[in-house]
Design an enzyme around this catalytic site. Structure first.
Site, mmCIF file in Angstrom:
data_model
loop_
_atom_site.group_PDB
_atom_site.id
_atom_site.type_symbol
_atom_site.label_atom_id
_atom_site.label_comp_id
_atom_site.label_asym_id
_atom_site.label_seq_id
_atom_site.Cartn_x
_atom_site.Cartn_y
_atom_site.Cartn_z
ATOM 1 N N SER A 15 14.383 -12.349 -132.846
ATOM 2 C CA SER A 15 15.450 -13.323 -133.124
ATOM 3 C C SER A 15 16.264 -12.933 -134.354
ATOM 4 C CB SER A 15 14.849 -14.705 -133.370
ATOM 5 O OG SER A 15 14.003 -15.079 -132.321
ATOM 6 N N CYS A 43 10.220 -14.876 -129.494
ATOM 7 C CA CYS A 43 10.847 -16.067 -128.914
ATOM 8 C C CYS A 43 11.163 -15.871 -127.435
ATOM 9 C CB CYS A 43 12.114 -16.401 -129.700
ATOM 10 S SG CYS A 43 13.018 -17.779 -129.015
ATOM 11 N N CYS A 48 9.062 -19.140 -127.498
ATOM 12 C CA CYS A 48 9.826 -20.347 -127.137
ATOM 13 C C CYS A 48 10.270 -20.386 -125.675
ATOM 14 C CB CYS A 48 11.093 -20.452 -127.982
ATOM 15 S SG CYS A 48 11.067 -19.616 -129.569
ATOM 16 N N LYS A 51 7.493 -20.338 -122.968
ATOM 17 C CA LYS A 51 6.756 -21.586 -123.217
ATOM 18 C C LYS A 51 7.489 -22.791 -122.627
ATOM 19 C CE LYS A 51 7.648 -23.947 -126.593
ATOM 20 N NZ LYS A 51 7.358 -24.020 -128.007
ATOM 21 N N LYS A 52 8.797 -22.873 -122.900
ATOM 22 C CA LYS A 52 9.560 -24.033 -122.408
ATOM 23 C C LYS A 52 9.627 -24.011 -120.880
ATOM 24 C CE LYS A 52 12.097 -27.746 -123.429
ATOM 25 N NZ LYS A 52 13.439 -27.902 -123.953
ATOM 26 N N GLY A 179 -2.357 -26.630 -134.149
ATOM 27 C CA GLY A 179 -0.929 -26.495 -134.435
ATOM 28 C C GLY A 179 -0.113 -26.707 -133.167
ATOM 29 N N TYR A 180 1.197 -26.514 -133.296
ATOM 30 C CA TYR A 180 2.042 -26.855 -132.148
ATOM 31 C C TYR A 180 1.800 -25.932 -130.958
ATOM 32 C CZ TYR A 180 5.601 -23.205 -132.967
ATOM 33 O OH TYR A 180 6.266 -22.013 -133.088
ATOM 34 N N VAL A 183 -1.321 -27.220 -129.158
ATOM 35 C CA VAL A 183 -1.052 -28.517 -128.522
ATOM 36 C C VAL A 183 -0.146 -28.339 -127.297
ATOM 37 C CG1 VAL A 183 0.132 -30.736 -128.881
ATOM 38 C CG2 VAL A 183 -1.464 -29.861 -130.605
ATOM 39 N N GLU A 184 0.867 -27.499 -127.438
ATOM 40 C CA GLU A 184 1.781 -27.292 -126.305
ATOM 41 C C GLU A 184 1.047 -26.639 -125.129
ATOM 42 O OE1 GLU A 184 6.019 -26.881 -128.703
ATOM 43 O OE2 GLU A 184 4.920 -25.056 -128.242
ATOM 44 N N ASP A 306 9.687 -14.354 -139.435
ATOM 45 C CA ASP A 306 8.259 -14.670 -139.542
ATOM 46 C C ASP A 306 7.512 -13.718 -140.468
ATOM 47 O OD1 ASP A 306 8.779 -16.644 -137.756
ATOM 48 O OD2 ASP A 306 7.353 -15.983 -136.224
ATOM 49 N N ALA A 344 10.756 -29.535 -132.940
ATOM 50 C CA ALA A 344 10.143 -30.266 -131.830
ATOM 51 C C ALA A 344 8.779 -29.686 -131.517
ATOM 52 C CB ALA A 344 11.038 -30.166 -130.591
ATOM 53 N N HIS A 439 24.056 -47.784 -124.757
ATOM 54 C CA HIS A 439 23.153 -48.628 -123.983
ATOM 55 C C HIS A 439 23.299 -48.347 -122.485
ATOM 56 C CE1 HIS A 439 20.695 -52.110 -123.231
ATOM 57 N NE2 HIS A 439 21.567 -52.491 -122.296
ATOM 58 N N GLU A 444 18.920 -45.669 -128.552
ATOM 59 C CA GLU A 444 19.651 -46.755 -129.224
ATOM 60 C C GLU A 444 18.764 -47.456 -130.245
ATOM 61 O OE1 GLU A 444 20.742 -50.305 -126.763
ATOM 62 O OE2 GLU A 444 19.643 -49.267 -125.192
HETATM 63 C C1 FAD Z 1 3.862 -19.290 -128.230
HETATM 64 C C2 FAD Z 1 4.998 -19.461 -129.219
HETATM 65 C C3 FAD Z 1 5.915 -20.476 -129.036
HETATM 66 C C4 FAD Z 1 6.968 -20.626 -129.910
HETATM 67 N N1 FAD Z 1 7.835 -21.662 -129.711
HETATM 68 C C5 FAD Z 1 8.865 -21.840 -130.555
HETATM 69 C C6 FAD Z 1 9.800 -22.884 -130.339
HETATM 70 O O1 FAD Z 1 9.683 -23.663 -129.391
HETATM 71 N N2 FAD Z 1 10.841 -22.996 -131.192
HETATM 72 C C7 FAD Z 1 11.002 -22.143 -132.260
HETATM 73 O O2 FAD Z 1 11.977 -22.278 -133.003
HETATM 74 N N3 FAD Z 1 10.125 -21.148 -132.498
HETATM 75 C C8 FAD Z 1 9.066 -20.976 -131.670
HETATM 76 N N4 FAD Z 1 8.188 -19.949 -131.896
HETATM 77 C C9 FAD Z 1 8.354 -19.104 -133.096
HETATM 78 C C10 FAD Z 1 9.415 -18.039 -132.880
HETATM 79 O O3 FAD Z 1 9.115 -17.294 -131.725
HETATM 80 C C11 FAD Z 1 9.477 -17.134 -134.099
HETATM 81 O O4 FAD Z 1 9.654 -17.916 -135.257
HETATM 82 C C12 FAD Z 1 10.634 -16.134 -134.002
HETATM 83 O O5 FAD Z 1 10.504 -15.334 -132.860
HETATM 84 C C13 FAD Z 1 10.658 -15.265 -135.265
HETATM 85 O O6 FAD Z 1 11.660 -14.277 -135.143
HETATM 86 P P1 FAD Z 1 11.540 -12.903 -135.925
HETATM 87 O O7 FAD Z 1 12.817 -12.191 -135.716
HETATM 88 O O8 FAD Z 1 11.073 -13.146 -137.302
HETATM 89 O O9 FAD Z 1 10.336 -12.117 -135.232
HETATM 90 P P2 FAD Z 1 10.042 -11.781 -133.715
HETATM 91 O O10 FAD Z 1 10.849 -12.582 -132.788
HETATM 92 O O11 FAD Z 1 8.554 -11.865 -133.597
HETATM 93 O O12 FAD Z 1 10.513 -10.269 -133.567
HETATM 94 C C14 FAD Z 1 9.867 -9.229 -134.225
HETATM 95 C C15 FAD Z 1 9.995 -7.983 -133.369
HETATM 96 O O13 FAD Z 1 9.637 -6.858 -134.141
HETATM 97 C C16 FAD Z 1 8.954 -5.934 -133.312
HETATM 98 N N5 FAD Z 1 8.198 -5.039 -134.196
HETATM 99 C C17 FAD Z 1 7.124 -5.346 -134.966
HETATM 100 N N6 FAD Z 1 6.763 -4.286 -135.714
HETATM 101 C C18 FAD Z 1 7.630 -3.277 -135.391
HETATM 102 C C19 FAD Z 1 7.790 -1.943 -135.852
HETATM 103 N N7 FAD Z 1 6.998 -1.427 -136.800
HETATM 104 N N8 FAD Z 1 8.778 -1.191 -135.311
HETATM 105 C C20 FAD Z 1 9.613 -1.705 -134.358
HETATM 106 N N9 FAD Z 1 9.510 -2.977 -133.905
HETATM 107 C C21 FAD Z 1 8.540 -3.754 -134.434
HETATM 108 C C22 FAD Z 1 8.108 -6.816 -132.418
HETATM 109 O O14 FAD Z 1 7.739 -6.151 -131.231
HETATM 110 C C23 FAD Z 1 9.056 -7.988 -132.163
HETATM 111 O O15 FAD Z 1 9.802 -7.807 -130.991
HETATM 112 C C24 FAD Z 1 7.118 -19.741 -131.008
HETATM 113 C C25 FAD Z 1 6.210 -18.703 -131.198
HETATM 114 C C26 FAD Z 1 5.157 -18.568 -130.310
HETATM 115 C C27 FAD Z 1 4.170 -17.445 -130.520
#
Ligand code: FAD
Length: 462
Positions: A15, A43, A48, A51-52, A179-180, A183-184, A306, A344, A439, A444
């Site tokens: 993301s 994600c 996300c 999951k959704k 955690g969420y 639970v989900e 993250d 959420a 309404h 509301e």
């Molecule tokens: C089951 C689950 C459900 C979730 N549901 C929600 C939700 O409903 N709403 C919400 O807002 N958030 C949700 N999240 C959290 C959300 O997915 C993360 O917060 C978000 O993806 C973080 O983005 P990011 O860019 O930090 O890392 P990531 O999206 O994790 O991307 C990191 C990328 O880096 C790559 N990578 C790692 N190390 C290397 C390397 N050395 N070289 C090259 N590539 C590498 C990985 O393969 C990965 O693709 C959920 C997470 C999980 C696990």
């Protein structure tokens, strides 16, 4: 001045990384990005989005049951797990391609490779066995499920990653965590017909959310048939001769299940990436330490999402990416704002929340008003579903500012998104009261709770 291959090299195509790469490339910067697994990151590929989709799948049995009260006769329904997994795979592959294409379309170069730092301006691409150089480097490598090596039999357990792609839907599952994500998944598996037990070491699921919602969700989940064991942990997991698993939890209770899923937290992806060698400082939890602008201890290396363990949500990673681009490439230092984030939990019923919980507000404010309504939403009347909705506003008695808004019930996530606006704007309860109701809706209630249900002054409920 040194000449580098790129103005920006991004490690991690999730993301945060994809957003930063795309926006910087669109500014005309020379951008490279490496992803070791699949573009879209957690994600899109195993968070996300899938999951959704699974939440939607798991809601159908309740829709079928509720239809009778509205005059419908629904024939005996059946469910095919393999169809759901295959359709999910198709959708995330579509999104993955869009993520990659968007970076390329903006002029960025995408690599399919693991990447690691060699020095403050050099990144080694393991998949290509070559090293590239960059003026600025952004680490956006996300996180992964925390393992539990101390648990005897942990090798038999799965994590959220595997849960999406199980070959077969289990008859029974034990999920550990409160955690969420735990639970989900408990709600997803239960909705799909799996005998589900949630095991959590804390006193109540979903710590950090408003206690009212936590308790009411717990009760509602139990009423639906999900078993929840709090103050409990798994002590060991053993494979039985018939291939199933015995999980022993605190107190000696043995659960015989087909899968044990651990959702006990997430760890930042910082290992074996050359970070220590380059001198990047880490926090005690192994996350990358950054300043308010997402800059690491090395001047030209930044980290977002993250991997920095600030707030682990997709929109936060994206926001941090946008702030990083402002700071690093537009001469406009912008610190990400982590205050008042709406969020959420896609449980059943859903939680939507923004701002302070009642307990947090009481700690910070000496006069807190709580407006609370618990009622049966209209759609549960004809269906006969015995499930209530909860809405709650937490207000500073002195300024009347709305400090927190918390909802449990259908579409709570959608409502939280909209409530995020007035709370972010610092609007008051008077502004809510001046707002005309729509309404008939459940929402509301948020603008028609005129009198506080109770107040808490100096920690004492009045
Ligand atoms: C089951 C689950 C459900 C979730 N549901 C929600 C939700 O409903 N709403 C919400 O807002 N958030 C949700 N999240 C959290 C959300 O997915 C993360 O917060 C978000 O993806 C973080 O983005 P990011 O860019 O930090 O890392 P990531 O999206 O994790 O991307 C990191 C990328 O880096 C790559 N990578 C790692 N190390 C290397 C390397 N050395 N070289 C090259 N590539 C590498 C990985 O393969 C990965 O693709 C959920 C997470 C999980 C696990």
């Amino acid at each position: 001045m040194a000449v580098y291959d790129y103005d920006l090299f991004v490690i991690g195509g999730g993301s945060g990384g994809v957003r930063a790469a795309r926006v910087a490339a669109a500014l005309g910067k020379r951008v490279g990005i490496a992803e070791e697994y699949r573009y879209g990151g957690t994600c899109v590929i195993r968070g996300c989005v899938p999951k959704k989709l699974y939440v939607y799948a798991s809601q159908f049995p309740e829709h079928f049951a509720d239809a009778a009260g509205y005059g419908w006769t629904v024939p005996q329904a059946s469910f095919d797990w393999q169809t759901l997994v295959a359709n999910k795979d198709r959708e995330i592959s579509r999104l993955e391609a869009i993520y990659r294409k968007n970076v390329q379309g903006a002029g960025g170069e995408t690599f399919q490779s693991r990447a690691m730092l060699v020095d403050p301006h050099a990144v080694h691409l393991l998949g290509e066995d070559r090293t590239v150089t960059a003026d600025q480097i952004l680490i956006a490598t996300g996180g992964r499920p925390a393992p539990h090596p101390a648990l005897p039999g942990h090798e038999h357990c799965i994590f959220s990653n595997e849960a999406f792609d199980l070959k077969e839907l289990p008859d029974a599952i034990m999920i550990e965590g409160g955690g969420y994500i735990a639970v989900e998944f408990a709600n997803i598996f239960h909705g799909l017909g799996v005998d589900t037990t949630l095991v959590y070491r804390g006193k109540e699921i979903l710590s950090r959310f408003d206690m009212d919602l936590r308790r009411m969700l717990h009760e509602t989940m139990e009423k639906k048939g999900i078993k929840i064991l709090c103050h409990a942990v798994s002590e060991w997991v053993r494979k039985r001769p018939d291939g199933r698993l015995d999980a022993v939890v605190t107190g000696g209770k043995v659960l015989t299940v087909d899968q044990v899923m651990l959702a006990i937290g997430r760890l930042p992806n910082t290992e074996n990436m050359g970070l220590e060698g380059v001198g990047i400082e880490m926090t005690r939890t192994g996350a990358i330490h950054v300043d308010q602008y997402s800059r690491t201890s090395i001047d030209n290396i930044w980290a977002i999402g993250d991997v920095t363990n600030r707030v682990q949500l997709t929109p936060v990673a994206i926001h941090e990416a946008m702030c990083f681009v402002e700071t690093a490439f537009k001469g406009n230092p912008t610190a990400p704002d982590h205050e008042t984030i709406a969020t959420a939990v896609f449980s059943q019923p859903e939680i939507g929340t923004v701002g302070l919980s009642e307990d947090e507000a009481i700690k910070r404010f000496s006069d807190v008003e709580v407006y609370r309504a618990s009622f049966r939403p209209m759609r549960n009347t004809l269906s006969g579903r015995d499930e209530k909705m909860l809405m709650k506003l937490v207000v500073d008695g002195a300024s009347k500012k709305v400090l927190g808004a918390h909802i449990l019930g259908p579409d709570a996530g959608e409502m939280a998104q909209l409530l995020g606006i007035p709370l972010k704007a610092g609007l008051t309860k008077d502004d809510f009261d001046r707002t005309m109701a729509v309404h008939p809706t459940a929402a509301e209630e948020l603008v028609t709770m005129y009198k506080p249900t109770y107040r808490v002054r100096d920690g004492e409920r009045a």
